[in-house]
Design an enzyme around this catalytic site. Structure first.
Site, PDB file in Angstrom:
ATOM      1  N   TYR A  57     -15.363  21.065 -10.695  1.00 42.73           N
ATOM      2  CA  TYR A  57     -16.001  19.842 -11.155  1.00 42.73           C
ATOM      3  C   TYR A  57     -17.181  19.479 -10.460  1.00 42.73           C
ATOM      4  CZ  TYR A  57     -15.579  14.782 -12.302  1.00 42.73           C
ATOM      5  OH  TYR A  57     -15.730  13.613 -12.686  1.00 42.73           O
ATOM      6  N   LYS A  94      -7.631  11.565 -17.503  1.00 42.19           N
ATOM      7  CA  LYS A  94      -7.708  12.264 -18.719  1.00 42.19           C
ATOM      8  C   LYS A  94      -6.282  12.242 -19.312  1.00 42.19           C
ATOM      9  CE  LYS A  94     -11.819  13.100 -16.997  1.00 42.19           C
ATOM     10  NZ  LYS A  94     -11.979  14.046 -15.919  1.00 42.19           N
ATOM     11  N   ARG A 136       0.737  -1.247   0.058  1.00 39.52           N
ATOM     12  CA  ARG A 136       0.097   0.094  -0.007  1.00 39.52           C
ATOM     13  C   ARG A 136       0.787   1.240   0.078  1.00 39.52           C
ATOM     14  NH1 ARG A 136      -3.214  -0.932   4.568  1.00 39.52           N
ATOM     15  NH2 ARG A 136      -1.828   0.491   5.873  1.00 39.52           N
ATOM     16  N   ASP A 174      -7.200  22.314  -9.167  1.00 36.15           N
ATOM     17  CA  ASP A 174      -7.299  20.936 -10.202  1.00 36.15           C
ATOM     18  C   ASP A 174      -6.869  21.161 -11.333  1.00 36.15           C
ATOM     19  OD1 ASP A 174      -8.528  19.046 -11.916  1.00 36.15           O
ATOM     20  OD2 ASP A 174     -10.465  18.997 -10.732  1.00 36.15           O
TER      21      ASP A 174
HETATM   22  C1  LIG Z   1     -12.704  13.888 -14.471  1.00 33.50           C
HETATM   23  C2  LIG Z   1     -12.516  14.889 -13.836  1.00 33.50           C
HETATM   24  C3  LIG Z   1     -12.090  14.538 -12.286  1.00 33.50           C
HETATM   25  C4  LIG Z   1     -12.391  13.499 -11.602  1.00 33.50           C
HETATM   26  O1  LIG Z   1     -11.593  12.253 -12.295  1.00 33.50           O
HETATM   27  P1  LIG Z   1     -12.098  11.036 -12.045  1.00 33.50           P
HETATM   28  O2  LIG Z   1     -10.532  10.214 -12.371  1.00 33.50           O
HETATM   29  O3  LIG Z   1     -13.024  10.702 -13.238  1.00 33.50           O
HETATM   30  O4  LIG Z   1     -12.582  10.718 -10.943  1.00 33.50           O
HETATM   31  C5  LIG Z   1     -11.589  15.849 -11.620  1.00 33.50           C
HETATM   32  N1  LIG Z   1     -11.657  16.934 -11.997  1.00 33.50           N
HETATM   33  C6  LIG Z   1     -11.997  17.247 -13.171  1.00 33.50           C
HETATM   34  C7  LIG Z   1     -11.610  18.671 -13.816  1.00 33.50           C
HETATM   35  C8  LIG Z   1     -12.016  16.329 -14.174  1.00 33.50           C
HETATM   36  O5  LIG Z   1     -12.360  16.462 -15.455  1.00 33.50           O
END
Ligand SMILES: *Cc1c(COP(=O)(O)O)cnc(C)c1O
Length: 397
Positions: A117, A214, A62, A189
């Site tokens: 988000y 992403k 972990r 973010d």
């Molecule tokens: C998709 C996304 C998230 C969350 O990511 P996941 O891997 O789907 O949990 C957070 N912030 C932004 C801007 C996103 O586009």
């Protein structure tokens, strides 16, 4: 867990070189270019003395493996000299939740950008509220005016630049200056730009997280999150990761590392094709607005130009007022744009969206139906021809 970077101070490598070389220990990998995918929980200690002292490079699955170490080193190199550590999480949302839990206590106040988000908002309004943390949302364009929203117990500010649907561009250096003067941490973010195009930690951000689902992954085949923190914030993040037991699966760690190796060439193409599509869409009679900060006409352009070195392939358009069935006809007519959430893979996407139901500090009234596009790695002429088919269906409906 902390990771030392290699020296070579006098002539630091450019980012493309960093992406191809960082986190690689060829000798330790018995000559192979990539690290092994270590599936592991138990780590054996050679002697009782080592066991008692918890001595050893790795102690428990972990807490890290050679595979996670390789990815963390590469991400640290990408984030730059302010980065003191990188945590890995099983999703982007998990990275955000872990970060907020790391820095907030019961009775604290949190400021969140209104374009954040939506599931991040749900976490604040749900679990954080239950645990006694109060959240106030603010206009993403507020800049230094955010000062007026601070309370004596404000501990953190969460920003997203630009918002991943509505694309307003907050002034992160201005917001950071206010936050730091009041002893609060800034969390960014950074999923849209990635550290390749936006070095958040160099601009005063304390914790920069990404949905690596992403662009880092880049192939729509993993769920993954990263949390990069400066020296001030890293101990809090590291502690929360440990206490919560946050870790990521070895195959996904490997795929994130593999995605990272080609991030620069992929993003350059997403940037080029995305901007070309945005410029083309701005000339279409069916489109009343294109929300893309790299367009000179965009209200966030000056900030983008100052703080970012590129743009990804994600942006939005506002169509002229039309019935839902016209929008649906467009969505059903296009063949190269899949309809789905998430983004950042090699493929183009389109999704209708409406921020109005969840915005609280600002009003979302774009003047027509809004679509978010992700421009993938297909040929741009094909992408235009496909959207032309979509517009023809839109006009006919
Ligand atoms: C998709 C996304 C998230 C969350 O990511 P996941 O891997 O789907 O949990 C957070 N912030 C932004 C801007 C996103 O586009």
């Amino acid at each position: 867990m902390s990771f030392s970077r290699d020296d070579g101070r006098s002539n630091p490598p450019k980012v493309e070189t960093t992406l191809a070389t960082a986190g690689r220990d060829t000798k330790g990998q018995k000559g192979f270019v990539n690290p092994p995918v270590v599936h592991g929980s138990t780590v054996l200690y050679p002697t009782a003395e080592d066991l008692h002292a918890h001595r050893g490079e790795f102690q428990y699955g972990r807490h890290g493996t050679p595979t996670t170490r390789a990815l963390q080193e590469a991400l640290m190199a990408l984030e730059g000299p302010q980065c003191a550590g990188v945590g890995l999480a099983p999703s982007g949302l998990s990275a955000i939740a872990t970060t907020l839990l790391a820095v907030l206590n019961a009775g604290d106040h949190l400021l969140v950008c209104d374009n954040a988000y939506r599931p991040s908002r749900n976490f604040c309004n749900g679990l954080l509220a239950r645990y006694g943390v109060e959240t106030t949302y603010f206009d993403p364009l507020i800049g230094a005016g955010v000062a007026e929203l601070f309370k004596p117990n404000t501990k953190a500010v969460l920003v997203e630049a630009p918002g991943s649907q509505s694309f307003e561009m907050p002034d992160i250096p201005a917001i950071s200056a206010v936050a730091h003067a009041r002893g609060a941490l800034v969390i960014d973010d950074n999923t849209w730009a990635t550290p390749l195009y936006h070095r958040s930690l160099d601009q005063g951000v304390d914790i920069s997280m990404q949905a690596a689902t992403k662009y880092i992954g880049g192939h729509s085949d993993i769920m993954f999150g990263t949390i990069s923190a400066n020296a001030k914030a890293w101990p809090m993040v590291a502690e929360a990761i440990r206490l919560l037991g946050v870790c990521a699966g070895p195959d996904d760690v490997f795929l994130a590392l593999r995605g990272l190796r080609t991030l620069a060439v992929r993003l350059a193409q997403h940037y080029r094709s995305g901007l070309e599509m945005a410029r083309w869409l701005a000339t279409r009679p069916e489109v009343i607005r294109v929300l893309h900060p790299a367009l000179e006409s965009d209200p966030g352009h000056a900030i983008w130009k100052r703080d970012f070195t590129g743009a990804s392939g994600l942006f939005s358009i506002v169509l002229k007022p039309a019935p839902q069935k016209a929008v649906d006809a467009l969505l059903d007519a296009v063949k190269l744009y899949g309809m789905g959430y998430s983004w950042g893979g090699f493929e183009s996407l389109v999704i209708p969206f409406d921020c109005a139901p969840y915005r609280t500090a600002t009003k979302w009234a774009p003047g027509g139906p809004a679509l978010r596009l992700h421009i993938g790695l297909e040929n741009v002429e094909d992408l235009k021809a496909d959207l032309e088919r979509g517009f023809a269906a839109f006009n006919a409906a």
